[in-house]
Design an enzyme around this catalytic site. Structure first.
Site, mmCIF file in Angstrom:
data_model
loop_
_atom_site.group_PDB
_atom_site.id
_atom_site.type_symbol
_atom_site.label_atom_id
_atom_site.label_comp_id
_atom_site.label_asym_id
_atom_site.label_seq_id
_atom_site.Cartn_x
_atom_site.Cartn_y
_atom_site.Cartn_z
ATOM 1 N N TRP A 195 46.779 41.024 47.309
ATOM 2 C CA TRP A 195 46.119 40.890 46.012
ATOM 3 C C TRP A 195 44.667 40.453 46.188
ATOM 4 O O TRP A 195 43.791 40.853 45.431
ATOM 5 C CB TRP A 195 46.871 39.862 45.152
ATOM 6 C CG TRP A 195 46.260 39.666 43.801
ATOM 7 C CD1 TRP A 195 46.549 40.373 42.665
ATOM 8 C CD2 TRP A 195 45.259 38.708 43.427
ATOM 9 N NE1 TRP A 195 45.792 39.933 41.609
ATOM 10 C CE2 TRP A 195 44.984 38.907 42.053
ATOM 11 C CE3 TRP A 195 44.555 37.705 44.110
ATOM 12 C CZ2 TRP A 195 44.056 38.143 41.360
ATOM 13 C CZ3 TRP A 195 43.624 36.950 43.425
ATOM 14 C CH2 TRP A 195 43.381 37.166 42.057
ATOM 15 N N HIS A 196 44.438 39.646 47.203
ATOM 16 C CA HIS A 196 43.100 39.087 47.377
ATOM 17 C C HIS A 196 42.080 40.088 47.891
ATOM 18 O O HIS A 196 40.886 39.856 47.806
ATOM 19 C CB HIS A 196 43.140 37.867 48.309
ATOM 20 C CG HIS A 196 43.683 36.659 47.634
ATOM 21 N ND1 HIS A 196 45.023 36.434 47.504
ATOM 22 C CD2 HIS A 196 43.068 35.624 47.033
ATOM 23 C CE1 HIS A 196 45.209 35.297 46.857
ATOM 24 N NE2 HIS A 196 44.031 34.788 46.544
ATOM 25 N N GLY A 197 42.547 41.181 48.428
ATOM 26 C CA GLY A 197 41.565 42.152 48.888
ATOM 27 C C GLY A 197 42.213 43.279 49.660
ATOM 28 O O GLY A 197 43.302 43.124 50.224
#
Lengths: 398, 479
Positions: B327-329
């Site tokens: 989700w963060h990247g």
């Protein structure tokens, strides 16, 4: 309401400040130029659908807002002042130096070498392209080198490469290709240091340039390379023209706790009426290498040779030719950055003609010009080690 | 647009608050639902806020909101037909996550596929729309909640769009769920006390972002730019980045929550002094709470959570932490970071969690902080070889000294802000408040006065810093 005026008052103050700023921004008159930063400020961006779509209008508007923000200069000083108060040693690329005498001075950080090789290649090309004139190269260290003992502690982390390493790279040529193929004025650093030891201001405390006294020292050092018998120490013959000079280094921190600099100039009374200084781009001529109009502005150093011109021709019918051994060819070409601007006056008395090139702006080939002017015997390339290394214009030297 | 910009602080926010206030006032007088007129103002300003930076991505965001709005309506209509309801939900989720996949992960995925022999796909080169990870998670949480009948479907698209696009939380969280604000969307009141609390919270966030996070960012950039680092400087760098990320991100949440309260909304807290955690399990109860609870409620528990045996639970944890990382990247290092935390959480749960609790409190803090800081090293370096290089400095494998000029230069410049950041990472404020409440009124009044003066001064300093550098992007824009 929990009867807490102390909680509400600060919020009201902040809200009031915000509203005042919001009202002042569109109503205050707009400047087009920032003297302090020496740059044109952003204009209101063009508004059309395309520009909104790609976001350039929005970016332009935010730049416009930042550039014309109410109390911009004062807020800038405040921000820098707060950092300084918290003990920062480097602010906006400016180092705070303290001399043993307690005097505070500013110096620009020396970033690592970038275009050193390109510079050497360009100078070599110039040398090769010339028919008969010979090239002499003078490289000048900047304040961070001359005052390195006054730098903040541990600054090595910020500036791991020194300018002296760069000089050794260029001149020693031990493991660096290419080598410089022309004569190099040696001992510039030493001669400036001697001046400092003798108690002279060699660099401005608030600007990245050297002072007229620093330039004079360098001129003495340079003289034998060009076959000159130099003038004696100027001492009292220098004229004080300003005691309110805040230079470009200072502009990055706007710190009023630093005192302004003085500017001195060297002038020969004999120039009046006979010297002919021609600015080839505008066609204007004067009888002095100084334009005192600049003293009324922020950028006072521009008084020397009137700031930027691609080519300046200086003709001196009264040149003391004996001081150059009465040589046949009586002209000098100077390829330089702004450091040379305050050194040129010392050379004026030695030559009938001096051609002063700023390769960043001169288009037409310096070597072609010199080859077409056989009276030019020497080409002096004069740069400070920071410009020489970072200025992209050096490629045009040849 | 970002909160910590002159445009937002000086032009956008005052204009918005004045109109919003007028709308609230007019709403009261005409006796209509106080939310409606205010919602119009909020919606218009929110769309402008988003479109300012990304005019075209606005339509993507509105589309994403439309999909879930329609899904909500359909779920309500097919109330009696479980099969159709299921289908509606699946379609809505597919659309949402496909959009997220295309706009965020297409390049990453193509890169992976191109590693296979014989595959040579062109890289799509799509720019990441701001906030897409945040609003996708918001809108899907709505669809799932409606499906589960935990919340009633919204009838009015514009009201729903107001919820999704609401500028306080639109681009960098917290991930506000519809059920948190659904009643306030139709009717809310803003007592002056709430407004003052919200404004205070907003200012605190602004100070933390501009005066601390930005400063730390510059220090980290300096350390990263060094050709070599001493071990001490390498560790200081990782700590600096950890603090920067925490202050940057939680400051954004502070500002979002503060603005929300100023407008009459109550968002849930998103951070609770995560760097003061005593274990990683504890850390995840305190860090980006709205994200971890999203994964708990919509992934972990639906997969069976911990009620179906140890093997299933391990699988579930693995899935959750893989996704949390991703989700963060769109890069492997984020996945690795997620799995790093997942693994440590499992180890704490089954191996050393109990032993850890018996350690002296201070050692528990050290344990947690070291692992957190190291983890954010994985998080920062998208290029694993650059991380390897940094670690070789940190562990003295590159022949650099244990401590050197770089460390002292960094401290010499930034010691005050580093100390302040570290101290404020622990619950100091609540403690001071507690102490001040005890001895009686004079002390409290004095403290209030000091804080008031400080607030005004710091606000001026923030504006000054923003004037000085108009460049200060939020870190969490990438997600």
């Amino acid at each position: 309401m929990k009867k807490e005026p102390l909680r509400i008052i600060p919020l009201l103050l902040i809200a009031a400040m915000t509203v005042i700023l919001a009202v002042l921004f569109p109503t205050l008159p707009k400047r087009t130029f920032s003297d302090n930063e020496n740059r044109t400020l952003a204009k209101f961006p063009a508004l059309n659908a395309e520009k909104v779509k790609d976001g350039s209008f929005q970016a332009g508007f935010e730049n416009y807002l930042a550039d014309h923000f109410p109390f911009r200069d004062a807020l800038f000083s405040l921000s820098v002042g707060a950092e300084r108060t918290l003990g920062k040693r480097e602010i906006n690329g400016v180092l705070y130096l303290r001399e043993p005498s307690g005097t505070r001075r500013l110096a620009d950080v020396y970033e690592k070498p970038v275009h050193g090789k390109k510079f050497v290649q360009a100078v070599n090309r110039l040398s090769e392209n010339l028919d008969t004139a010979r090239v002499t190269l003078m490289l000048v260290p900047t304040a961070v080198t001359l005052y390195r003992d006054c730098l903040p502690a541990h600054v090595k982390a910020r500036m791991p490469r020194t300018q002296m390493q760069l000089i050794r790279m260029i001149t020693g040529g031990k493991d660096i290709e290419p080598r410089v193929n022309c004569r190099i004025v040696r001992g510039v650093q030493k001669t400036l240091s001697d001046g400092r030891t003798a108690g002279e201001e060699i660099f401005y405390r608030t600007d990245h340039h050297w002072t007229t006294r620093g330039a004079y020292r360098a001129y003495r050092r340079l003289a034998p390379y060009l076959g000159l018998t130099p003038h004696d120490a100027p001492g009292e013959s220098l004229t004080l023209v300003s005691d309110s000079f805040y230079g470009t280094t200072w502009s990055k921190v706007c710190d009023r706790r630093i005192r302004p600099d003085v500017i001195e100039i060297y002038e020969n009374p004999a120039w009046k009426g006979s010297l002919k200084v021609t600015f080839e781009d505008t066609g204007e001529t004067t009888d002095t290498p100084y334009n005192r109009d600049w003293l009324a502005k922020k950028d006072q150093y521009s008084l020397f040779l009137d700031n930027l011109h691609p080519l300046i021709t200086i003709e001196n019918p009264d040149a003391d030719l004996q001081r150059r051994g009465n040589r046949e060819r009586r002209a000098l070409a100077l390829v330089k950055d702004s450091y040379a601007n305050c050194l040129v006056p010392f050379l004026i008395d030695h030559y009938e003609t001096i051609y002063v090139f700023d390769p960043r702006y001169y288009r037409g080939g310096i070597s072609t010009f010199v080859n077409e002017h056989p009276e030019v015997e020497d080409v002096l390339v004069l740069y400070n080690l920071s410009t020489m290394d970072t200025d992209r214009g050096v490629g045009a030297i040849s | 647009m970002v909160f910590s910009s002159l445009l937002f602080l000086i032009l956008f926010l005052p204009a918005f608050l004045i109109l919003y206030g007028l709308a609230a006032f007019a709403g009261k007088r005409t006796g209509r639902l106080s939310g409606d007129l205010c919602n119009v103002v909020l919606l218009v300003f929110s769309l402008f806020f988003y479109a300012w930076g990304e005019p075209l991505c606005l339509f993507l965001m509105m589309l994403s909101a439309l999909v879930d709005y329609v899904d909500g309506r359909l779920l309500a209509r097919f109330d009696e037909r479980p099969g159709l309801r299921r289908l509606c939900l699946v379609v809505a989720l597919l659309i949402n996550f496909s959009l997220l996949g295309i706009f965020k992960y297409a390049g990453f995925l193509t890169g992976i596929l191109n590693q296979l022999p014989g595959v040579k796909l062109p890289l799509p080169g799509i720019a990441l729309p701001i906030g897409i990870s945040f609003y996708t998670f918001q809108t899907t949480s709505y669809s799932i909640d409606v499906y589960r009948r935990e919340v009633k479907a919204e009838r009015n698209y514009f009201r729903y769009l107001t919820y999704v696009s609401m500028f306080p939380q639109l681009i960098a969280g917290p991930i506000v769920r519809y059920r948190t604000v659904s009643s306030e969307l139709t009717k809310r009141s803003i007592p002056l006390d709430d407004f003052a609390d919200g404004a205070t919270r907003f200012l605190i966030g602004l100070f933390r972002k501009v005066l601390i996070a930005n400063e730390l960012g510059a220090l980290w950039a300096f350390l990263l730019g060094q050709e070599k680092l001493s071990a001490a400087a390498a560790w200081l760098g990782l700590l600096t980045f950890t603090l920067q990320l925490y202050f940057d991100f939680s400051a954004y949440s502070d500002m979002a929550i503060g603005l929300g309260r100023m407008l009459g909304f109550h968002f849930n807290e998103n951070f609770n002094y995560p760097l003061a955690a005593v274990s990683l399990t504890d850390f995840w109860r305190r860090w980006h709470i709205s994200l971890s609870s999203w994964f708990r409620d919509y992934v972990y528990i639906p997969l069976g959570g911990n009620r179906r045996g140890r093997a299933v639970m391990l699988r579930n944890l693995f899935v959750v932490w893989f996704l949390t990382g991703l989700w963060h990247g769109a890069s492997w290092n984020y996945v690795l970071w997620g799995l790093y935390h997942g693994t440590l959480l499992v180890l704490e749960k089954f191996i050393w969690g109990k032993a850890l609790k018996r350690l002296p409190r201070i050692l528990q803090h050290v344990y947690a902080l070291v692992l957190i800081v190291f983890g954010f090293g994985i998080f920062y370096f998208e290029d694993l070889s650059a991380f390897g290089r940094h670690l070789s400095f940190a562990f003295g494998l590159a022949g650099t000294p244990v401590i050197g000029d770089d460390f002292f230069w960094a401290l010499g410049n930034d010691l005050p802000v580093l100390v302040l950041a570290l101290v404020l990472s622990f619950p100091v404020f609540p403690r001071v408040k507690e102490l001040a409440a005890r001895p009686g009124k004079p002390v409290r009044t004095a403290l209030r006065a000091v804080c008031g003066v400080l607030a005004v001064g710091l606000f001026v300093l923030c504006v000054a810093n923003l004037v000085r550098d108009s460049y200060n992007p939020f870190l969490y824009f990438r997600f």
